[in-house]
Design a protein around this motif. Structure first.
Motif, mmCIF file in Angstrom:
data_model
loop_
_atom_site.group_PDB
_atom_site.id
_atom_site.type_symbol
_atom_site.label_atom_id
_atom_site.label_comp_id
_atom_site.label_asym_id
_atom_site.label_seq_id
_atom_site.Cartn_x
_atom_site.Cartn_y
_atom_site.Cartn_z
ATOM 1 N N THR A 175 93.411 30.718 75.603
ATOM 2 C CA THR A 175 93.536 32.039 76.240
ATOM 3 C C THR A 175 94.661 32.838 75.625
ATOM 4 O OG1 THR A 175 92.668 31.117 78.310
ATOM 5 C CG2 THR A 175 93.833 33.216 78.438
ATOM 6 N N ARG A 176 95.809 32.178 75.359
ATOM 7 C CA ARG A 176 96.922 32.883 74.728
ATOM 8 C C ARG A 176 96.569 33.337 73.309
ATOM 9 N NH1 ARG A 176 99.854 28.630 77.136
ATOM 10 N NH2 ARG A 176 99.878 27.525 75.120
ATOM 11 N N ASP A 177 95.832 32.497 72.590
ATOM 12 C CA ASP A 177 95.466 32.868 71.227
ATOM 13 C C ASP A 177 94.523 34.067 71.182
ATOM 14 O OD1 ASP A 177 97.032 30.801 70.353
ATOM 15 O OD2 ASP A 177 95.357 29.381 70.095
ATOM 16 N N LEU A 178 93.654 34.170 72.184
ATOM 17 C CA LEU A 178 92.634 35.237 72.169
ATOM 18 C C LEU A 178 93.028 36.440 73.009
ATOM 19 C CD1 LEU A 178 89.299 33.197 72.437
ATOM 20 C CD2 LEU A 178 90.333 34.196 70.404
ATOM 21 N N ARG A 179 94.243 36.452 73.543
ATOM 22 C CA ARG A 179 94.614 37.565 74.414
ATOM 23 C C ARG A 179 94.625 38.887 73.649
ATOM 24 N NH1 ARG A 179 99.679 36.409 77.988
ATOM 25 N NH2 ARG A 179 98.135 34.936 78.800
ATOM 26 N N LYS A 180 95.191 38.880 72.466
ATOM 27 C CA LYS A 180 95.222 40.107 71.667
ATOM 28 C C LYS A 180 93.815 40.531 71.232
ATOM 29 C CE LYS A 180 99.867 39.307 69.818
ATOM 30 N NZ LYS A 180 100.686 39.130 68.591
ATOM 31 N N ARG A 191 81.733 17.644 59.286
ATOM 32 C CA ARG A 191 82.439 18.906 59.530
ATOM 33 C C ARG A 191 83.833 18.619 60.065
ATOM 34 N NH1 ARG A 191 78.634 22.973 60.853
ATOM 35 N NH2 ARG A 191 80.425 24.369 61.115
ATOM 36 N N ASN A 192 84.789 19.414 59.612
ATOM 37 C CA ASN A 192 86.159 19.340 60.129
ATOM 38 C C ASN A 192 86.358 20.567 61.028
ATOM 39 O OD1 ASN A 192 88.852 19.052 60.671
ATOM 40 N ND2 ASN A 192 89.486 18.842 58.527
ATOM 41 N N TYR A 193 86.018 20.393 62.321
ATOM 42 C CA TYR A 193 86.046 21.535 63.230
ATOM 43 C C TYR A 193 87.462 22.005 63.514
ATOM 44 C CZ TYR A 193 81.083 20.756 64.112
ATOM 45 O OH TYR A 193 79.734 20.614 63.971
ATOM 46 N N ARG A 194 88.428 21.100 63.469
ATOM 47 C CA ARG A 194 89.799 21.511 63.717
ATOM 48 C C ARG A 194 90.291 22.472 62.616
ATOM 49 N NH1 ARG A 194 91.947 21.406 68.326
ATOM 50 N NH2 ARG A 194 91.173 19.253 68.605
ATOM 51 N N GLN A 195 89.970 22.142 61.387
ATOM 52 C CA GLN A 195 90.352 23.022 60.285
ATOM 53 C C GLN A 195 89.595 24.338 60.354
ATOM 54 O OE1 GLN A 195 89.706 21.270 56.449
ATOM 55 N NE2 GLN A 195 90.423 23.087 55.317
ATOM 56 N N GLU A 196 88.312 24.252 60.673
ATOM 57 C CA GLU A 196 87.527 25.477 60.780
ATOM 58 C C GLU A 196 88.039 26.379 61.895
ATOM 59 O OE1 GLU A 196 83.390 24.778 61.110
ATOM 60 O OE2 GLU A 196 83.241 23.552 59.289
ATOM 61 N N GLU A 197 88.514 25.760 62.996
ATOM 62 C CA GLU A 197 89.057 26.567 64.088
ATOM 63 C C GLU A 197 90.291 27.331 63.629
ATOM 64 O OE1 GLU A 197 90.364 26.011 68.772
ATOM 65 O OE2 GLU A 197 90.598 24.353 67.351
ATOM 66 N N GLY A 198 91.128 26.703 62.849
ATOM 67 C CA GLY A 198 92.303 27.396 62.343
ATOM 68 C C GLY A 198 91.954 28.527 61.392
ATOM 69 N N GLU A 199 90.989 28.261 60.505
ATOM 70 C CA GLU A 199 90.584 29.303 59.560
ATOM 71 C C GLU A 199 89.943 30.489 60.282
ATOM 72 O OE1 GLU A 199 88.003 27.343 56.908
ATOM 73 O OE2 GLU A 199 89.598 26.234 55.849
ATOM 74 N N VAL A 200 89.080 30.186 61.251
ATOM 75 C CA VAL A 200 88.434 31.269 61.999
ATOM 76 C C VAL A 200 89.464 32.036 62.816
ATOM 77 C CG1 VAL A 200 86.773 31.777 63.835
ATOM 78 C CG2 VAL A 200 86.190 30.147 62.051
ATOM 79 N N GLY A 201 90.470 31.332 63.345
ATOM 80 C CA GLY A 201 91.525 32.015 64.094
ATOM 81 C C GLY A 201 92.277 33.017 63.231
ATOM 82 N N VAL A 202 92.577 32.623 61.984
ATOM 83 C CA VAL A 202 93.265 33.548 61.075
ATOM 84 C C VAL A 202 92.381 34.745 60.755
ATOM 85 C CG1 VAL A 202 94.263 33.784 58.781
ATOM 86 C CG2 VAL A 202 94.705 31.715 60.120
ATOM 87 N N GLU A 203 91.098 34.482 60.443
ATOM 88 C CA GLU A 203 90.184 35.574 60.144
ATOM 89 C C GLU A 203 89.962 36.474 61.354
ATOM 90 O OE1 GLU A 203 88.928 36.470 57.315
ATOM 91 O OE2 GLU A 203 89.843 34.810 56.202
ATOM 92 N N LEU A 204 89.960 35.869 62.528
ATOM 93 C CA LEU A 204 89.770 36.656 63.745
ATOM 94 C C LEU A 204 90.959 37.575 63.990
ATOM 95 C CD1 LEU A 204 87.702 36.986 66.020
ATOM 96 C CD2 LEU A 204 88.957 35.279 67.323
ATOM 97 N N ASP A 205 92.156 37.080 63.717
ATOM 98 C CA ASP A 205 93.338 37.929 63.878
ATOM 99 C C ASP A 205 93.319 39.081 62.876
ATOM 100 O OD1 ASP A 205 96.050 38.275 65.147
ATOM 101 O OD2 ASP A 205 96.609 38.118 63.025
#
Length: 757
Positions: A529-534, A673-687
């Motif tokens: 929730t904190r990561d997606l607040r912005k 699949r490395n979902y943990r790594q993908e989550e980090g990459e998608v988080g950066v792209e999402l920001d």
């Protein structure tokens, strides 16, 4: 020698004035019988003799082979009038010499050469001018086989304009000759015009020189070539002339309708109107005055409209097609946009799923839709829409008509955008100049346009260029609605908006293991929730901007402007009836004496006036929708692209987090699949996507402020046309009304300057 001089002036070759090859003198080399003073005295006559022969031969060639009938008539007039007067002058001088007239014959029957030269001195300037005019019509060095294709060959309009200019040179003899030739040329042009105005046909001979030309791209389509239009014809008059001929063509190509019209109009058929139109046209005489020609054309147009066109193109049919355009092109029926967007999204998702399951290597060919699939998307949208429609007969009729004439087709890149210089061949069309930004490639994988069939006689009212503007507005509004829906659907994804599935029950959570699981899930949920607040804040701001913009564009601009235009169509002003009554035609001889057909059409708008008013409405609408503002549309197009990217990243993040929850909670792992790594990459792209969208929103609001400052008063598209009952576009609220809603309280957003790439 006197006979030799007179014969030479008459156009016969003479050794007295034949120049030797290579002589640089303007006259011929004198023979031994002439002294140098006599040779210099007769030099002007030699020059006149050669001008006469060259002019006579050249105008004979023009009258026989020139592609313009106007130039042929002028060349014939030069031969039959001016050169004939010159021959009469020669005969008159000869007659006076033979009669020993004292005005030319001196003492001892001596004829002084100075007297002969004085008799013809006034013809030198006029003959030189006639040679220049004939050379202007057709260059002397033009080969005979390429007269019709030579760019230097003058057209009838150019000759008329040249003669009008030459009449103001200040020389009385040239002015008289220019006025005479101008009257002949304009009379010949009027005969060409009468064929088009009275019968709707192009001239049988010299059609290539007429300013109305056949458009080979469409059947029974004509256009105005302004290069062949004389300057005394205004562009509005040219548009009226084009409309009259097109209307007569429509009536001639619809024999059954014409018969029906004859019965409805109480005997006022096209043949009955012909004497009336001939009378109006006969009032225009050479030299043609622009006001007189415009008045005659207006009288013919109004007479044709009141007696025939009001039955061929009734008001009910115009209102019906306008309603279709408003409900489906301008998205006046909101459920149509919803169903079309939903069907397009389903079609794209199914295509992506089928592409993912198929063999690798097909590339983009597997994603692009075909023409049949695009048409099927619109058909499914209409099917869903028909199930949602109520029991209103009018609505059902409009929907049935739309299903019959609307098509969703692939955009042809060879076509130019509306309003560009290559597009609008008729400058009187006042088509809006749209910004060169395309919105038609966001609904499906390829650029598509919503088009309609313009069937006869609706093509008298709607042109293909008008439909291109409607297609551009439709793509603009549809993309705005689509982006709003895609952002709103993110709130419906439960697993990414809140903790899903629900926490364990009371009995399970009281156990030590249950407490540990519950604590781990809460920490995970709080972190996400904190990561997606912005991201959610930016999405909420984007939805607010899109919703308010959509409410302003769709609710105030489109709906208000269309209702105002429709009211003008359905309720003609009193000016129309007043003007129509002053331009009533001559009574038509008929066996019936019913007054209704002559008074009823006065309550209708003239079809050409409707066409001009409709294009004024389109111009004002595109201007108010900011489609003509290139910076705003380009930024908005970039915003739509970033919204699609943000929505795709959110959907991908939801899928990744669901797989991570399965690994942590249920132990279901996918080792490929490395979902943990993908989550980090998608988080950066999402920001990054969030920051890009936030910057786009700020740029849009800033551009709206600039537009509000530039447009103190929106005058584009307003004003009254120069026809009866002119339409004045509705002045809706300016951009400041939208800015007051979008001003959400300051610039308290993040001010970090980072590389977003």
């Amino acid at each position: 020698m006197l006979h030799e001089i007179l014969l030479s002036l008459s156009g016969h070759p003479s050794a007295l004035f034949d120049a030797q090859p290579g002589s640089s003198h303007v006259t011929s080399t004198p023979v031994a019988l002439l002294s140098p003073p006599e040779a210099d005295l007769l030099s002007s006559l030699g020059h006149l003799s050669r001008l006469h022969r060259r002019t006579r031969d050249h105008v004979t060639r023009i009258a026989a082979s020139h592609p313009s009938t106007v130039c042929r008539a002028a060349a014939t007039s030069i031969t039959s009038h001016h050169l004939d007067n010159f021959q009469r002058k020669i005969l008159d001088v000869e007659s006076r010499i033979l009669k020993q007239d004292a005005s030319i014959v001196g003492a001892y029957n001596i004829v002084p050469l100075a007297g002969i030269v004085g008799e013809f001195s006034e013809w030198i300037r006029l003959m030189q001018w006639l040679w220049e005019i004939s050379s202007f019509m057709l260059p002397p060095d033009a080969p005979s086989k390429s007269e019709k294709t030579d760019q230097r060959t003058a057209s009838g309009a150019e000759l008329i304009d040249r003669l009008r200019a030459e009449a103001q040179t200040g020389y009385p003899d040239i002015e008289e000759a220019a006025l005479h030739l101008g009257a002949v040329a304009e009379t010949s042009w009027l005969r060409q015009l009468s064929t088009w105005l009275l019968y709707g046909r192009l001239p049988s001979f010299g059609a290539s020189d007429f300013f109305i030309e056949d458009d080979s791209e469409e059947e029974l389509a004509f256009a105005v070539n302004h290069r062949l239009l004389p300057k005394f014809v205004t562009r509005h008059t040219a548009a009226s002339i084009l409309f009259i001929g097109k209307s007569l063509n429509q009536i001639r190509t619809l024999p059954t309708t014409a018969k029906t019209l004859t019965g409805r109009s109480s005997g006022a058929s096209k043949l009955d109107l012909l004497p009336v139109h001939v009378h109006h046209l006969s009032e225009v005489t050479a030299p043609i005055a622009s006001a007189k020609l415009a008045e005659a054309v207006a009288n013919i147009r109004l007479s044709l409209s009141r007696n025939l066109l009001q039955h061929l193109l009734p008001r009910e049919k115009i209102v019906e097609i306008l309603t279709v355009l408003y409900q489906f092109f301008l998205l006046g029926r909101g459920e149509f946009a919803m169903t079309l967007i939903a069907e397009a999204d389903d079609r794209m998702q199914s295509r992506h799923r089928s592409t993912a399951q198929s063999k690798q290597g097909h590339g983009i060919q597997g994603v692009l839709l075909k023409e049949g699939e695009i048409s099927h998307t619109l058909s499914r949208a209409f099917t869903v829409l028909s199930t949602l429609s109520g029991e209103d007969d009018t609505t059902d009729d409009i929907l049935d008509l739309a299903m019959d004439i609307l098509h969703l087709t692939i955009h042809n890149p060879s076509n130019n955008r509306p309003g560009t210089p290559g597009r609008a061949r008729d400058p009187t069309a006042i088509l809006p100049k749209l910004a060169n930004v395309a919105f038609n490639d966001l609904l499906l994988s390829i650029p598509t346009n919503l088009t309609t069939d313009v069937r006869s006689p609706l093509d008298l009212f709607l042109a293909r260029s008008d439909l291109e503007v409607y297609s551009a507005i439709n793509a603009y509004l549809l993309t705005l609605r689509r982006s709003h829906l895609h952002l709103s659907q993110l709130w419906r994804q439960s697993s990414i908006r809140r903790e899903h599935p629900a926490p364990p029950g009371y009995l399970y959570s009281n156990t030590p293991h249950g407490k540990a699981v519950l604590k781990r899930r809460r920490e995970r949920t709080n972190k996400r929730t904190r990561d997606l607040r912005k991201v959610w804040a930016t999405c909420a701001a984007a939805i607010f901007f899109l919703s308010e913009s959509e409410a302003y564009f769709q609710g105030e601009v489109v709906q208000g402007s269309f209702k105002h235009f429709l009211y003008w169509v359905e309720n003609p002003t009193s000016n129309t009836s007043t003007t129509a009554s002053t331009l009533s035609p001559i009574p038509i001889s008929s066996s019936t004496t019913h007054p209704q057909p002559s008074s009823e059409p006065q309550t209708h708008h003239d079809p050409e006036s409707l066409t001009h008013a409709h294009r004024t409405f389109l111009t004002h609408l595109t201007h108010t929708l900011l489609l003509t503002d290139a910076p705003f549309t380009s930024t908005l197009r970039q915003t739509f692209t970033h919204i699609d990217a943000l929505s795709a990243l959110m959907s991908r993040l939801q899928s990744i987090q669901q797989n991570l929850d399965l690994e942590e909670d249920d132990g279901i792992e996918n080792y490929s699949r490395n979902y943990r790594q993908e989550e980090g990459e998608v988080g950066v792209e999402l920001d990054r996507a969030r920051r890009r969208l936030d910057a786009d929103l700020k740029a849009l609001v800033e551009r709206l402020r600039e537009v509000d400052g530039e447009r103190v008063a929106a005058n584009v598209g307003d004003g009254v046309e120069g026809v009866e009952g002119g339409y004045e576009a509705l002045r809706v609220g300016g951009v400041d009304r939208l800015l007051m809603k979008l001003d959400w309280g300051g610039e308290d957003e993040e001010s970090e300057v980072e590389d977003l790439v």
